[in-house]
Design a protein around this motif. Structure first.
Motif, PDB file in Angstrom:
ATOM      1  N   GLU A  29       0.774  -1.298   0.057  1.00 14.08           N
ATOM      2  CA  GLU A  29      -0.008   0.078  -0.129  1.00 14.08           C
ATOM      3  C   GLU A  29       0.805   1.373  -0.167  1.00 14.08           C
ATOM      4  OE1 GLU A  29      -2.778   0.504   3.251  1.00 14.08           O
ATOM      5  OE2 GLU A  29      -3.609  -1.504   2.445  1.00 14.08           O
ATOM      6  N   ARG A  30       1.828   1.265   0.913  1.00 11.74           N
ATOM      7  CA  ARG A  30       2.908   2.495   0.892  1.00 11.74           C
ATOM      8  C   ARG A  30       3.509   2.728  -0.387  1.00 11.74           C
ATOM      9  NH1 ARG A  30       4.350   0.066   5.814  1.00 11.74           N
ATOM     10  NH2 ARG A  30       6.278  -0.878   5.052  1.00 11.74           N
ATOM     11  N   ALA A  31       3.586   1.676  -1.202  1.00 12.19           N
ATOM     12  CA  ALA A  31       4.294   1.751  -2.534  1.00 12.19           C
ATOM     13  C   ALA A  31       3.397   1.943  -3.632  1.00 12.19           C
ATOM     14  CB  ALA A  31       5.220   0.477  -2.735  1.00 12.19           C
ATOM     15  N   HIS A  32       2.062   1.923  -3.254  1.00 10.72           N
ATOM     16  CA  HIS A  32       1.083   2.056  -4.257  1.00 10.72           C
ATOM     17  C   HIS A  32       1.087   0.810  -5.304  1.00 10.72           C
ATOM     18  CE1 HIS A  32       0.406   6.062  -2.887  1.00 10.72           C
ATOM     19  NE2 HIS A  32       1.488   6.177  -3.139  1.00 10.72           N
ATOM     20  N   ARG A  33       1.349  -0.254  -4.708  1.00  9.11           N
ATOM     21  CA  ARG A  33       1.389  -1.634  -5.355  1.00  9.11           C
ATOM     22  C   ARG A  33      -0.006  -2.406  -4.828  1.00  9.11           C
ATOM     23  NH1 ARG A  33       6.814  -4.665  -4.803  1.00  9.11           N
ATOM     24  NH2 ARG A  33       5.615  -5.561  -6.400  1.00  9.11           N
ATOM     25  N   SER A  34       0.021  -3.600  -5.622  1.00  7.22           N
ATOM     26  CA  SER A  34      -1.028  -4.381  -5.346  1.00  7.22           C
ATOM     27  C   SER A  34      -0.288  -5.452  -4.400  1.00  7.22           C
ATOM     28  CB  SER A  34      -1.765  -5.123  -6.716  1.00  7.22           C
ATOM     29  OG  SER A  34      -2.595  -6.301  -6.133  1.00  7.22           O
ATOM     30  N   PRO A  35      -0.703  -6.083  -3.505  1.00 10.34           N
ATOM     31  CA  PRO A  35       0.112  -7.171  -2.696  1.00 10.34           C
ATOM     32  C   PRO A  35      -0.112  -8.393  -3.737  1.00 10.34           C
ATOM     33  CG  PRO A  35      -2.145  -6.455  -1.730  1.00 10.34           C
ATOM     34  CD  PRO A  35      -1.835  -5.512  -2.705  1.00 10.34           C
ATOM     35  N   ASP A  36      -1.022  -8.487  -4.606  1.00  7.65           N
ATOM     36  CA  ASP A  36      -1.098  -9.748  -5.501  1.00  7.65           C
ATOM     37  C   ASP A  36      -0.066  -9.846  -6.235  1.00  7.65           C
ATOM     38  OD1 ASP A  36      -3.647  -9.830  -4.331  1.00  7.65           O
ATOM     39  OD2 ASP A  36      -4.659  -8.810  -6.167  1.00  7.65           O
ATOM     40  N   GLU A  37       0.893  -8.720  -6.570  1.00  5.37           N
ATOM     41  CA  GLU A  37       2.107  -9.100  -7.242  1.00  5.37           C
ATOM     42  C   GLU A  37       3.182  -9.663  -6.390  1.00  5.37           C
ATOM     43  OE1 GLU A  37       3.230  -4.965  -8.222  1.00  5.37           O
ATOM     44  OE2 GLU A  37       1.670  -4.290  -8.981  1.00  5.37           O
ATOM     45  N   ILE A  38       3.018  -9.857  -5.182  1.00  6.35           N
ATOM     46  CA  ILE A  38       4.127 -10.150  -4.436  1.00  6.35           C
ATOM     47  C   ILE A  38       4.010 -11.637  -3.972  1.00  6.35           C
ATOM     48  CG2 ILE A  38       5.241  -9.696  -2.472  1.00  6.35           C
ATOM     49  CD1 ILE A  38       4.031  -6.917  -2.680  1.00  6.35           C
ATOM     50  N   THR A  39       4.845 -12.706  -4.363  1.00  2.00           N
ATOM     51  CA  THR A  39       4.691 -13.936  -3.972  1.00  2.00           C
ATOM     52  C   THR A  39       5.663 -14.070  -2.590  1.00  2.00           C
ATOM     53  OG1 THR A  39       4.769 -14.711  -6.349  1.00  2.00           O
ATOM     54  CG2 THR A  39       5.352 -16.226  -4.632  1.00  2.00           C
ATOM     55  N   GLY A  59      -2.325 -22.753   3.363  1.00  2.00           N
ATOM     56  CA  GLY A  59      -2.462 -21.963   2.260  1.00  2.00           C
ATOM     57  C   GLY A  59      -1.023 -21.614   1.637  1.00  2.00           C
ATOM     58  N   MET A  60      -0.008 -21.881   2.122  1.00  6.55           N
ATOM     59  CA  MET A  60       1.249 -21.293   1.390  1.00  6.55           C
ATOM     60  C   MET A  60       1.577 -22.555   0.372  1.00  6.55           C
ATOM     61  SD  MET A  60       2.626 -18.910   3.177  1.00  6.55           S
ATOM     62  CE  MET A  60       3.937 -19.337   2.019  1.00  6.55           C
ATOM     63  N   THR A  61       1.931 -21.853  -0.792  1.00 10.67           N
ATOM     64  CA  THR A  61       2.061 -22.691  -1.846  1.00 10.67           C
ATOM     65  C   THR A  61       3.576 -22.618  -2.323  1.00 10.67           C
ATOM     66  OG1 THR A  61       1.500 -20.684  -3.358  1.00 10.67           O
ATOM     67  CG2 THR A  61      -0.420 -22.329  -2.713  1.00 10.67           C
ATOM     68  N   ASP A  62       4.443 -21.938  -1.989  1.00  6.85           N
ATOM     69  CA  ASP A  62       5.681 -21.584  -2.349  1.00  6.85           C
ATOM     70  C   ASP A  62       6.636 -21.893  -1.339  1.00  6.85           C
ATOM     71  OD1 ASP A  62       3.978 -19.769  -4.364  1.00  6.85           O
ATOM     72  OD2 ASP A  62       5.691 -20.332  -5.407  1.00  6.85           O
ATOM     73  N   PHE A  63       7.664 -22.478  -1.679  1.00 10.61           N
ATOM     74  CA  PHE A  63       8.702 -22.808  -0.342  1.00 10.61           C
ATOM     75  C   PHE A  63       9.960 -22.868  -0.822  1.00 10.61           C
ATOM     76  CE2 PHE A  63       4.695 -24.883   0.680  1.00 10.61           C
ATOM     77  CZ  PHE A  63       4.600 -24.627   2.253  1.00 10.61           C
ATOM     78  N   GLY A  64      10.975 -22.464  -0.263  1.00 10.99           N
ATOM     79  CA  GLY A  64      12.484 -22.102  -0.566  1.00 10.99           C
ATOM     80  C   GLY A  64      13.273 -22.967   0.336  1.00 10.99           C
ATOM     81  N   GLU A  65      14.203 -23.558  -0.257  1.00  5.48           N
ATOM     82  CA  GLU A  65      15.401 -24.323   0.595  1.00  5.48           C
ATOM     83  C   GLU A  65      16.730 -23.833   0.012  1.00  5.48           C
ATOM     84  OE1 GLU A  65      15.510 -26.804   2.586  1.00  5.48           O
ATOM     85  OE2 GLU A  65      13.494 -26.763   3.148  1.00  5.48           O
ATOM     86  N   ASN A  66      17.915 -23.853   0.839  1.00  6.12           N
ATOM     87  CA  ASN A  66      19.230 -23.376   0.344  1.00  6.12           C
ATOM     88  C   ASN A  66      20.135 -24.546   0.033  1.00  6.12           C
ATOM     89  OD1 ASN A  66      19.307 -23.779   2.969  1.00  6.12           O
ATOM     90  ND2 ASN A  66      20.825 -21.926   3.180  1.00  6.12           N
ATOM     91  N   VAL A 227       9.238 -12.429  -1.911  1.00  7.25           N
ATOM     92  CA  VAL A 227       9.944 -12.275  -0.649  1.00  7.25           C
ATOM     93  C   VAL A 227      10.173 -13.680  -0.119  1.00  7.25           C
ATOM     94  CG1 VAL A 227       9.189  -9.929  -0.109  1.00  7.25           C
ATOM     95  CG2 VAL A 227       7.883 -11.707   0.504  1.00  7.25           C
ATOM     96  N   ARG A 228      11.414 -13.749   0.459  1.00  6.50           N
ATOM     97  CA  ARG A 228      11.592 -15.044   1.151  1.00  6.50           C
ATOM     98  C   ARG A 228      11.973 -15.123   2.455  1.00  6.50           C
ATOM     99  NH1 ARG A 228      15.866 -13.203  -2.452  1.00  6.50           N
ATOM    100  NH2 ARG A 228      17.241 -13.114  -0.665  1.00  6.50           N
ATOM    101  N   ILE A 229      10.879 -15.604   3.079  1.00  5.32           N
ATOM    102  CA  ILE A 229      10.770 -15.501   4.664  1.00  5.32           C
ATOM    103  C   ILE A 229      10.792 -16.811   5.360  1.00  5.32           C
ATOM    104  CG2 ILE A 229       9.330 -14.290   6.317  1.00  5.32           C
ATOM    105  CD1 ILE A 229      10.032 -12.242   4.234  1.00  5.32           C
ATOM    106  N   GLY A 230      11.980 -16.861   6.005  1.00  5.21           N
ATOM    107  CA  GLY A 230      12.093 -18.117   7.165  1.00  5.21           C
ATOM    108  C   GLY A 230      11.636 -17.902   8.385  1.00  5.21           C
TER     109      GLY A 230
END
Ligand SMILES: *Cc1c(COP(=O)(O)O)cnc(C)c1O
Length: 245
Positions: A29-39, A59-66, A227-230
């Motif tokens: 919102e602060r950046a005048h963007r839609s949150p739907d653009e952000i995975t 409901g999470m569909t995307d997972f990251g591993e390093n 965004v990659r959030i652990g």
């Protein structure tokens, strides 16, 4: 993990995910963007597959591993339709085969050598592998990634590999006490992306994978699409020293 432990964990996990999603919305919102653009990518490194399954139920569909070795058993145990596994850590060339077979995308393409290895294995799988180029914007010695100066020439060569589909750029910002210190890093990644898009308009440059637990709101303000959030989702990782950043 026992069922009982999982049940208790679900409430905490649901609250964590809701809090992260709310922060994403506010930053957008602060950046005048839609949150739907952000995975939102949940980084499950060091966490058992049961936690991934719990997050998926929420409901999470995307997972990251390093790390390839740690990730493969989780990917084999749990990869339902619609779930995407993202490789976000450094890939040694001798593990490119496993990555090209098992992961849905690779954020950490940091050399032509690795790109060529992924290309060979993606070709033998008859698939086109989505990749991001990892940029070491701050040129930290401890981090992987090509420099901003190297990126245009490497991007030009990687764009010619038919079984890799460039989607954009990824970076890891330095650890900072003041979030404003990392803003220029995220901004530089976006500007580099814009430059590469002008240079190589046939590739898709839509994705900017940037922002982790400590800095994702600033990354979103600067244009992050992934965004990659652990820790903010799964909690702290105890065995810090076992991790390779
Ligand atoms: C561990 C890791 C993350 C997530 O870090 P948190 O601080 O736990 O959110 C994101 N990206 C990469 C490349 C990582 O290795």
């Amino acid at each position: 993990m026992s069922e009982h432990v999982i049940d208790q964990y679900m409430d905490q996990l649901a609250a964590n995910i809701a809090a992260v999603r709310a922060n994403i919305e506010h930053a957008a919102e602060r950046a005048h963007r839609s949150p739907d653009e952000i995975t939102l990518i949940a980084v499950s490194k060091t966490k058992p597959v049961e936690m991934v399954q719990a997050a998926y139920q929420l409901g999470m569909t995307d997972f990251g591993e390093n790390r390839v070795q740690e990730a493969l058993p989780k990917l084999e145990a749990f990869h339902p339709q619609g779930l995407r596994w993202h490789m976000i850590g450094h890939v040694q060339t001798n593990k490119a085969n496993k990555v090209a077979v098992s992961f849905d995308s690779v954020h950490s393409v940091d050399s032509l050598h690795l790109a060529q290895a992924l290309e060979r294995h993606a070709a033998s799988q008859e698939r086109r592998l989505p990749v991001l180029l990892q940029i070491n914007v701050a040129e930290e010695a401890s981090k992987e990634g090509m420099t901003q100066q190297e990126a245009p020439e490497l991007a030009r060569q990687i764009a010619q590999l038919p079984h890799l589909a460039i989607q954009g750029l990824m970076t890891i910002a330095p650890i900072a006490h003041d979030l404003e210190e990392v803003r220029p890093v995220f901004r530089a990644l976006r500007e580099l992306r814009d430059q590469l898009r002008d240079m190589l308009p046939d590739c898709s440059w839509d994705q900017l994978s940037m922002g982790m637990t400590d800095d994702y709101t600033v990354a979103i303000e600067e244009g992050a699409t992934m965004v990659r959030i652990g820790r903010a989702i799964f909690g702290e990782r105890p065995q810090k020293e076992l991790e390779k950043k």
